[in-house]
Design an enzyme around this catalytic site. Sequence first.
Site, PDB file in Angstrom:
ATOM      1  N   HIS A   3      61.528 -10.325  16.282  1.00 23.44           N
ATOM      2  CA  HIS A   3      62.902 -10.308  16.633  1.00 23.44           C
ATOM      3  C   HIS A   3      63.102 -10.476  18.017  1.00 23.44           C
ATOM      4  O   HIS A   3      62.367 -10.090  18.854  1.00 23.44           O
ATOM      5  CB  HIS A   3      63.481  -8.979  16.072  1.00 23.44           C
ATOM      6  CG  HIS A   3      64.706  -8.501  16.674  1.00 23.44           C
ATOM      7  ND1 HIS A   3      64.665  -7.632  17.804  1.00 23.44           N
ATOM      8  CD2 HIS A   3      65.846  -8.933  16.558  1.00 23.44           C
ATOM      9  CE1 HIS A   3      65.871  -7.572  18.044  1.00 23.44           C
ATOM     10  NE2 HIS A   3      66.907  -8.032  17.441  1.00 23.44           N
ATOM     11  N   ARG A  16      80.931 -11.925  10.826  1.00 23.09           N
ATOM     12  CA  ARG A  16      80.587 -12.959   9.603  1.00 23.09           C
ATOM     13  C   ARG A  16      79.559 -12.139   8.927  1.00 23.09           C
ATOM     14  O   ARG A  16      78.390 -12.225   9.295  1.00 23.09           O
ATOM     15  CB  ARG A  16      80.316 -14.280  10.128  1.00 23.09           C
ATOM     16  CG  ARG A  16      80.193 -15.275   8.874  1.00 23.09           C
ATOM     17  CD  ARG A  16      79.985 -16.700   9.234  1.00 23.09           C
ATOM     18  NE  ARG A  16      79.689 -17.671   8.143  1.00 23.09           N
ATOM     19  CZ  ARG A  16      78.575 -18.024   7.852  1.00 23.09           C
ATOM     20  NH1 ARG A  16      77.690 -17.896   8.339  1.00 23.09           N
ATOM     21  NH2 ARG A  16      78.799 -18.822   6.773  1.00 23.09           N
TER      22      ARG A  16
END
Length: 306
Positions: free
Chosen positions: A108, A262
């Site tokens: 990540h 979103r």
Amino acid sequence: MSDRPDTEAVKQYLLGLQARICDALAAEDGGVFLEDDWERPGGGGGRTRVLEEGALFEKAGVNFSHVHGDGLPAPATDRRPELAGCSFQALGVSLVIHPRNPHVPTSHANVRFFIAERPGSQPVWWFGGGFDLTPCYGVVEDVIAWHRNAREACLPFGAEVYPRFKRWCDDYFRLPHRQEARGVGGLFFDDLNEWGFGRCFDFTRSVGDHFLPGYLPIVRRRRDRPWGERERRFQLYRRGRYVEFNLVYDRGTLFGLQSGGRTESILMSLPPLVSWHYDWRPEPGSPEEALYTEFLPPRDWLAAGE
């Protein structure tokens, strides 16, 4: 560079970083990223790029977002109550890579910039970000190389920077309810404005630019290592820890959901397949147990390589 916050310069860097990372990952995998431009009803939008069911990466998502609004949601001002009612802009690139081979670590990274303004007052701004590595089967050589690369990203900004942000990463990417680290760490920083805009932006770019040089060599060393059903089961089990952290503790996930971001883009970090098993314990002396005993406890990996 001027020390005045330059949101447009940050945006152009982040878009370029997203493109470079996607191009490099696609070249390694041979697959194609789906690109999805989106708008946020409350202001702003972004570009989500996702590669799924690749030969190398079961799922890789690289998200750019630039959202803005007239006021921060109440939960987002818990740590900074003085920002309540300020207009804001938040820009960032965030990526998560879930490889197919259990011997290739999940990874990540994100870099981000936040600025809040109120008429008649000086803007409040900061940078944040970092990168971390989450193996299922740890390899000492890989973890040492990962941390050496992290130190290289920090060295131009002072010898104390890597130890400081390495410790912060160890503390942040931890599951308190499991009393367990998520992975083997890397770098994490937040609320960074103490060096002035220009130097903070330079540091953030160094972190973003060092992700690929740290991750791709590990991918290339481990991508062809044989694996079977046992390794796959353990990989899916360990992915459960990733899901728990992202949905319960991760600040970026929580801010995105609280600010009306979103959902599909925010939750792109989740793995495509995952499993949980009641009170599972690794077999004593197994490679799976070694992850818990030798790799997850925080340690000085640079000293281990000397």
